[in-house]
Design a protein around this motif. Structure first.
Motif, PDB file in Angstrom:
ATOM      1  N   ALA A 222       0.796  -1.236  -0.049  1.00 13.39           N
ATOM      2  CA  ALA A 222      -0.107   0.204   0.086  1.00 13.39           C
ATOM      3  C   ALA A 222       1.002   1.158  -0.259  1.00 13.39           C
ATOM      4  N   PHE A 223       1.974   1.356   0.772  1.00 10.91           N
ATOM      5  CA  PHE A 223       2.958   2.360   0.832  1.00 10.91           C
ATOM      6  C   PHE A 223       3.409   2.716  -0.412  1.00 10.91           C
TER       7      PHE A 223
ATOM      8  N   THR B 175      15.051   7.734   4.496  1.00 10.18           N
ATOM      9  CA  THR B 175      14.807   6.528   5.266  1.00 10.18           C
ATOM     10  C   THR B 175      13.116   6.458   5.150  1.00 10.18           C
ATOM     11  N   ILE B 176      12.778   5.269   5.050  1.00  8.39           N
ATOM     12  CA  ILE B 176      11.302   4.844   5.039  1.00  8.39           C
ATOM     13  C   ILE B 176      10.901   4.169   6.306  1.00  8.39           C
ATOM     14  N   ILE B 177      10.120   4.435   7.222  1.00  7.83           N
ATOM     15  CA  ILE B 177       9.367   3.686   8.212  1.00  7.83           C
ATOM     16  C   ILE B 177       8.230   3.035   8.027  1.00  7.83           C
ATOM     17  N   LEU B 178       7.967   1.594   8.091  1.00  6.96           N
ATOM     18  CA  LEU B 178       6.652   1.179   8.088  1.00  6.96           C
ATOM     19  C   LEU B 178       6.338   0.635   9.369  1.00  6.96           C
ATOM     20  N   THR B 179       5.287   1.262  10.030  1.00  5.19           N
ATOM     21  CA  THR B 179       4.955   0.781  11.529  1.00  5.19           C
ATOM     22  C   THR B 179       3.470   0.886  11.635  1.00  5.19           C
ATOM     23  N   ARG B 180       3.178   0.496  12.968  1.00  6.02           N
ATOM     24  CA  ARG B 180       1.581   0.363  13.059  1.00  6.02           C
ATOM     25  C   ARG B 180       1.460   0.955  14.832  1.00  6.02           C
ATOM     26  N   MET B 181       0.273   1.381  15.006  1.00  6.32           N
ATOM     27  CA  MET B 181       0.251   1.557  16.324  1.00  6.32           C
ATOM     28  C   MET B 181      -0.261   0.482  17.110  1.00  6.32           C
ATOM     29  N   GLN B 182      -0.099   0.459  18.581  1.00  5.96           N
ATOM     30  CA  GLN B 182      -0.412  -0.804  19.207  1.00  5.96           C
ATOM     31  C   GLN B 182      -1.996  -0.754  19.258  1.00  5.96           C
ATOM     32  N   GLY B 183      -2.324  -1.933  18.981  1.00  2.00           N
ATOM     33  CA  GLY B 183      -3.958  -2.226  19.025  1.00  2.00           C
ATOM     34  C   GLY B 183      -3.955  -3.554  19.611  1.00  2.00           C
ATOM     35  N   GLN B 184      -4.771  -4.635  19.054  1.00  2.00           N
ATOM     36  CA  GLN B 184      -4.976  -5.818  19.304  1.00  2.00           C
ATOM     37  C   GLN B 184      -3.662  -6.723  19.205  1.00  2.00           C
ATOM     38  N   THR B 185      -2.730  -6.205  18.282  1.00  2.27           N
ATOM     39  CA  THR B 185      -1.485  -6.831  18.067  1.00  2.27           C
ATOM     40  C   THR B 185      -0.424  -6.034  18.922  1.00  2.27           C
ATOM     41  N   ASN B 186       0.413  -6.626  19.684  1.00  2.21           N
ATOM     42  CA  ASN B 186       1.290  -5.990  20.385  1.00  2.21           C
ATOM     43  C   ASN B 186       2.546  -5.317  19.705  1.00  2.21           C
TER      44      ASN B 186
ATOM     45  N   ALA C  67       0.512   3.943  -2.703  1.00  2.00           N
ATOM     46  CA  ALA C  67       0.045   5.456  -2.073  1.00  2.00           C
ATOM     47  C   ALA C  67       1.210   6.296  -2.677  1.00  2.00           C
ATOM     48  N   ALA C  68       2.429   6.220  -2.653  1.00  2.00           N
ATOM     49  CA  ALA C  68       3.449   7.069  -3.321  1.00  2.00           C
ATOM     50  C   ALA C  68       3.386   7.438  -4.816  1.00  2.00           C
ATOM     51  N   ALA C  69       2.984   6.214  -5.458  1.00  2.00           N
ATOM     52  CA  ALA C  69       2.747   6.338  -6.937  1.00  2.00           C
ATOM     53  C   ALA C  69       1.434   7.169  -7.054  1.00  2.00           C
ATOM     54  N   ARG C  70       0.451   7.078  -6.271  1.00  2.00           N
ATOM     55  CA  ARG C  70      -0.787   7.964  -6.377  1.00  2.00           C
ATOM     56  C   ARG C  70      -0.454   9.356  -6.208  1.00  2.00           C
ATOM     57  N   LEU C  71       0.298   9.598  -5.182  1.00  2.00           N
ATOM     58  CA  LEU C  71       0.836  10.850  -4.790  1.00  2.00           C
ATOM     59  C   LEU C  71       1.743  11.475  -5.755  1.00  2.00           C
ATOM     60  N   GLN C  72       2.318  10.697  -6.585  1.00  2.00           N
ATOM     61  CA  GLN C  72       3.486  11.252  -7.521  1.00  2.00           C
ATOM     62  C   GLN C  72       4.413  11.843  -6.927  1.00  2.00           C
ATOM     63  N   VAL C  73       5.157  11.115  -5.758  1.00  2.00           N
ATOM     64  CA  VAL C  73       6.238  11.499  -4.983  1.00  2.00           C
ATOM     65  C   VAL C  73       7.134  10.274  -4.612  1.00  2.00           C
ATOM     66  N   GLU C  74       8.321  10.989  -4.504  1.00  2.00           N
ATOM     67  CA  GLU C  74       9.495  10.199  -4.068  1.00  2.00           C
ATOM     68  C   GLU C  74       9.625  10.048  -2.763  1.00  2.00           C
ATOM     69  N   LEU C  75       9.726   9.136  -1.594  1.00  2.00           N
ATOM     70  CA  LEU C  75       9.811   9.042  -0.207  1.00  2.00           C
ATOM     71  C   LEU C  75      11.124   9.078   0.341  1.00  2.00           C
ATOM     72  N   THR C  76      12.072   9.042  -0.594  1.00  2.00           N
ATOM     73  CA  THR C  76      13.643   9.297  -0.409  1.00  2.00           C
ATOM     74  C   THR C  76      14.232  10.411  -1.194  1.00  2.00           C
ATOM     75  N   VAL C  77      13.851  11.614  -0.741  1.00  2.00           N
ATOM     76  CA  VAL C  77      14.404  12.828  -1.597  1.00  2.00           C
ATOM     77  C   VAL C  77      15.867  13.173  -1.172  1.00  2.00           C
ATOM     78  N   PRO C  78      16.713  13.354  -2.214  1.00  2.00           N
ATOM     79  CA  PRO C  78      18.114  13.510  -1.577  1.00  2.00           C
ATOM     80  C   PRO C  78      18.316  14.964  -0.601  1.00  2.00           C
ATOM     81  N   GLU C  79      18.988  14.671   0.399  1.00  2.00           N
ATOM     82  CA  GLU C  79      19.430  15.707   1.345  1.00  2.00           C
ATOM     83  C   GLU C  79      18.244  16.239   2.131  1.00  2.00           C
TER      84      GLU C  79
END
Length: 265
Positions: A126-127, A146-157, A130-142
């Motif tokens: 999905a990320f 770094t890209i962090i993929l994460t989630r909030m604490q929920g039923q899964t610790n 999403a980046a393609a849909r937004l037409q952006v690069e998530l790692t722009v020089p300078e």
């Protein structure tokens, strides 16, 4: 976990399980290999609430289709094993990429314990959609590398060392999955480190016919989620890269950068 021989000839050599990433939702964003498996599968097991039904349009007319949206693993795993042992080709069709929040671990352990051959076919996450849909690069020089993929604490610790406030301290491009129910707590943790006006993208069912995409500020994350009454299938991207930077460019293609294929003139 990995067994290089798990697809070799054995007692179930005529049957096989393919765990296929369907991508974010659009029919043409599945891989060619994944679509080929769908076309030849005898049994397709999928979660109808997460994978669009039109994904099945390429399936054989006589293919067995099993929707697991109301089931738990113990309901459908025996069916997968039974069909594979009977020599059938079984596809477990999963949204996005199976390796990311895809319950892949439990499935592969089950198959390995029963000596059932399987293959994992990657999908567009999905990320990435999403980046393609937004037409952006998530790692722009300078700006951000770094890209962090994460989630909030929920039923899964979530491990303590991976608390969102800790990850936010890096101010990287942060992609937040499975957190719409906890968006208030998420926004609070993110604002401990990101400025309030940090660009934020909210994407609901990206790649589906009813997708919703909105660019806003980080401090609008909660109000926007509640305004749209979103509770699931939401991805948040928080990143300075969403604002863009005309001055930034890759060193790889800069005239001052030399490498073995482009030596100094």
């Amino acid at each position: 976990m990995f067994d290089a021989n798990n697809t070799s000839n054995n007692n179930h050599s005529k049957g096989k399980v393919a765990i296929v990433g369907a991508g974010p939702g659009a029919l043409d964003l599945i891989t060619v290999r994944g679509q080929n498996y769908l076309k030849t599968a005898d049994t397709i097991v999928y979660t109808g609430s997460l994978v669009p039904e039109n994904m099945l349009s390429v399936a054989k007319a006589d293919a067995e289709i099993v929707d697991t949206r109301s089931q738990v693993l113990e309901d459908w795993l025996p069916l997968v094993a039974e069909r594979a042992k009977a020599g059938k080709t079984v596809v477990r069709l999963q949204d996005g990429d199976p390796s990311l929040y895809g319950a892949l671990h439990e499935l592969t352990v089950y198959l390995l314990e029963r000596d059932i051959p399987f293959e994992v076919v990657p999908g567009v996450s999905a990320f990435q959609g999403a980046a393609a849909r937004l037409q952006v690069e998530l790692t722009v020089p300078e700006l951000v590398q770094t890209i962090i993929l994460t989630r909030m604490q929920g039923q899964t610790n979530v491990p303590t060392d991976e608390d969102l406030s800790s990850l936010a301290s890096h101010r990287a491009s942060l992609c937040l999955y499975l957190s719409a129910h906890h968006c208030k707590q998420a926004q609070e943790k993110l604002l401990e480190h990101y400025p309030p006006d940090t660009p934020m993208a909210l994407l609901y069912r990206v790649g589906w016919d009813d997708e919703y995409v909105k660019l806003a500020r980080l401090d609008e994350m909660v109000s926007l989620t509640h305004e749209q009454k979103l509770k699931r299938t939401v991805l948040y991207i928080i990143s300075p890269a969403l604002a863009g930077s005309p001055e930034s460019r890759s060193r790889l293609y800069h005239e001052e950068h030399q490498h073995i294929f482009r030596p100094k003139k």
